[in-house]
Each structure stands twice: as C-alpha cells, then as structure tokens.
Design an enzyme around this catalytic site. Structure first.
Site, mmCIF file in Angstrom:
data_model
loop_
_atom_site.group_PDB
_atom_site.id
_atom_site.type_symbol
_atom_site.label_atom_id
_atom_site.label_comp_id
_atom_site.label_asym_id
_atom_site.label_seq_id
_atom_site.Cartn_x
_atom_site.Cartn_y
_atom_site.Cartn_z
ATOM 1 N N SER A 247 0.848 -1.195 0.000
ATOM 2 C CA SER A 247 0.000 0.000 0.000
ATOM 3 C C SER A 247 0.877 1.235 0.000
ATOM 4 O O SER A 247 1.986 1.230 0.541
ATOM 5 C CB SER A 247 -0.895 0.012 1.244
ATOM 6 O OG SER A 247 -1.544 1.265 1.398
ATOM 7 N N TYR B 135 -0.364 -0.626 10.812
ATOM 8 C CA TYR B 135 -0.710 -1.009 9.444
ATOM 9 C C TYR B 135 0.374 -0.558 8.464
ATOM 10 O O TYR B 135 0.794 -1.319 7.577
ATOM 11 C CB TYR B 135 -2.054 -0.391 9.055
ATOM 12 C CG TYR B 135 -2.455 -0.639 7.622
ATOM 13 C CD1 TYR B 135 -2.968 -1.878 7.228
ATOM 14 C CD2 TYR B 135 -2.323 0.348 6.656
ATOM 15 C CE1 TYR B 135 -3.337 -2.108 5.907
ATOM 16 C CE2 TYR B 135 -2.689 0.138 5.342
ATOM 17 C CZ TYR B 135 -3.200 -1.097 4.965
ATOM 18 O OH TYR B 135 -3.556 -1.316 3.657
#
Length: 339
Positions: A153, A170
């Site tokens: 990501s 994350y």
C-alpha cells in the site's frame, strides 16, 4: 499493439478473492483462460463460492477453498487443494489482508504503538503471505515457473494520516511486504519465478467499511473512479509468462499504472567528516530539484548498489559519479555474483 494476454493452461491462487480487488483478479484471469482457486475465510466461503459460480457461468474454471491466511496449516491445505484439482500452481496472488482502520481505539497511533493490532496486521499481511509462499514455493521451483504478486500500500511509504491520526501498525506491515517481495524476487530468479508488488487504489466494500460506513467525499470519489477491475487489468501483465520485470512495486488504480521505487542521492563524502561539515553540505546531502521539478543527482537505491557505492567511495576518497553508479546492478548482490 501487443496481442491479447492469455493465461490458458495456467493455475492461479487468489487469496481474499470473495470481494473487491481479489474477486476482480479472479474474474479477470479466469476470463483470460486461467483456472482459479478462489480463496476466502471459512466463515466467508459463500463469497468465494459466488465468485466461483460467476466464473463458471461465464465458461471459466474455478474452485472455492476456505482457508484462513495467517494459519500455516491452512496455507498448506490451500496449496494442496490447488494441486489436487489442477496439478500445478503458476500464479499466486497475495491479496488477503487486514485493512487500515480495522482498529479504531487510537492504539495504533505512534504514541501507543506497538499495540495488539500490530500482531494482527503482521500475522495476516506479512506472515500469512509468506506462509502461503512457502507452501507453494517447492511446486514452482519444481516446474521452473511462477508468478507471485504481493499486495502492499502507498501507506507503507509513510506520512499517512489514518482514521485516528498518524497510525503506525498497518503502515509498518505494508512496508514489510515491499521488502519481502524484493527478497522473494531475488531468490526466485534462478527458478523462473517472478515476484512483484502491487500498491492498489480501489474502492471496495472493505474501504467503505473502514470509514465507518460514512459516505465521505473521498469514498464517493473512489466509488465512482477507482473500480477494482481497473487494478486487476493493469497488473495482469506482471502475472503473464512474458512478465517484463521482477522485484518491482507498482501503484495501480483508476487507469493509472506507475512504478514505485527507492531512491538515494549521491550525497556528500569526506573521510574527515564532522557534524559541522554535515550541516554545511546539507543541500548536497538532501539533493536538489531542477526547474522542471526533476530530482538532480539521484539514483535508484538497493542494498547491492549501495554496498558497491560505499566501498567505491572509500577507495576513491569521493563519491563516484552518476554514470558509474548507474552501471552498478540494482538486483544482483555482490555475494550471489561471486558464486
């Protein structure tokens, strides 16, 4: 114009393929001739079965397998199911993952991390992908062929302001995926295995849920422009037998596809460096841009290239020029080259 990409005779495992980008990968590859193992959590097997049925209704070949990514035994069973049904594994898409915004209590913020969420993110996003990779690896090595896609990501590149602030867990897990894919690509080269990383931009049910179900301006924009199918279409060439590269990362979404890579500046070198020297030469260390906005004195960074540059600078007493740096391999380590 290139001929249509076909995947006839190829077998692909797609994890987390019951919805969103995973489902788009599965449907797209199936439409181009691949046999698909549609994976989902056992509790969400009905989603995988729905995608399987869509593929079959369109004349394709697919099975649905419930297995929890992040469980070593489940990874082995998923690979075993693919081998039992199709006899081989050609393509492995690590799509399953824990999305950003899953934990909304602020524990992921820098001041509180690492929190329990870090274990969850690493178990699924990192360890889960590597467990499945390990299970599939011997089959790809034996057949001398494999195409692997990791999912990272843009969040992993940093400076991301999440639902509760600057969240850490994350982001760190997604940067770890980037590093894992490059190591897998290096190890796979001699076996005909190609591995790359996808940093997708797409609206999915998961993205919608991460905002608490609120229809924000960003959510509306993503729903209207960033369809998962555009991601699957863009990244498919890296899953083909004629894949043009390995060990790279790409951002894809909304019709845009671009390479993402690490860069370094030539910097400043002085064998008698002092702290004051660093400050006096800060602009050279940071690098500059020209009038067009292009970075000046910058090169693509990797450990093999950095190692060669470091020792060359010590030998010369100065940093070598960009021409010399550009001639040094990005992907071949000094140790593997010496074998």
């Amino acid at each position: 114009m290139n001929k249509e990409l076909r995947f006839d005779g190829r077998v692909a495992i797609v994890t987390g393929a019951g919805i969103g980008i995973g489902a788009a990968h599965a449907r797209y590859l199936a439409a181009r001739g691949a046999a698909i193992v549609v994976n989902e959590l056992p509790s969400n097997l009905h989603r995988a079965e729905a995608v399987r049925d869509d593929i079959r209704s369109a004349g394709g070949t697919a099975i649905a397998v419930g297995a929890r990514i992040g469980d070593d035994d489940a990874a082995a069973s998923l690979v075993a199911a693919a081998i039992a049904e199709f006899g081989r594994i050609d393509i492995l898409i690590h799509n399953a993952g824990v999305p950003a915004g899953r934990i909304m209590d602020g524990s992921e913020q820098v001041a509180n991390a690492p929190a329990a969420g870090m274990d969850l993110y690493f178990d699924i996003n990192v360890r889960g992908s590597l467990q499945l990779n390990r299970a599939a690896w011997p089959h790809m090595v034996e057949q001398g062929y494999g195409r692997i896609l990791f999912t990272s990501s843009a969040v992993g590149t940093g400076f991301w302001y999440g639902p509760t602030g600057y969240e850490l867990d994350y982001a760190v897990s997604k940067l770890a995926v980037f590093a894992a894919a490059r190591q897998v690509a290096a190890a796979g080269k001699e076996h005909g295995i190609i591995a790359n990383t996808l940093m997708p931009w797409a609206f999915t049910e998961t993205v919608g849920a991460s905002g608490g179900g609120e229809e924000t301006e960003l959510i509306t924009f993503m729903r209207n422009t960033l369809q998962p199918e555009k991601v699957a279409m863009a990244i498919a060439p890296l899953l083909h037998e004629d894949a043009p590269t390995t060990g790279e990362a790409f951002t894809a979404g909304g019709g845009r596809m671009a390479r993402v890579f690490l860069a370094g500046t030539r910097g400043y070198f002085n064998p008698d460096l002092t702290s004051e020297d660093v400050l006096d030469n800060w602009e050279q260390i940071m690098g500059t841009t020209d009038e067009s906005g292009a970075l000046v004195d910058v090169f693509e960074q990797s450990q093999p290239r950095e190692e060669r540059l470091f020792f060359k600078a010590l030998e010369l007493g100065q940093t070598p020029d960009l021409k010399w740096i550009s001639e040094q391999s990005v992907k071949e380590s000094t140790r593997s080259a010496a074998k």
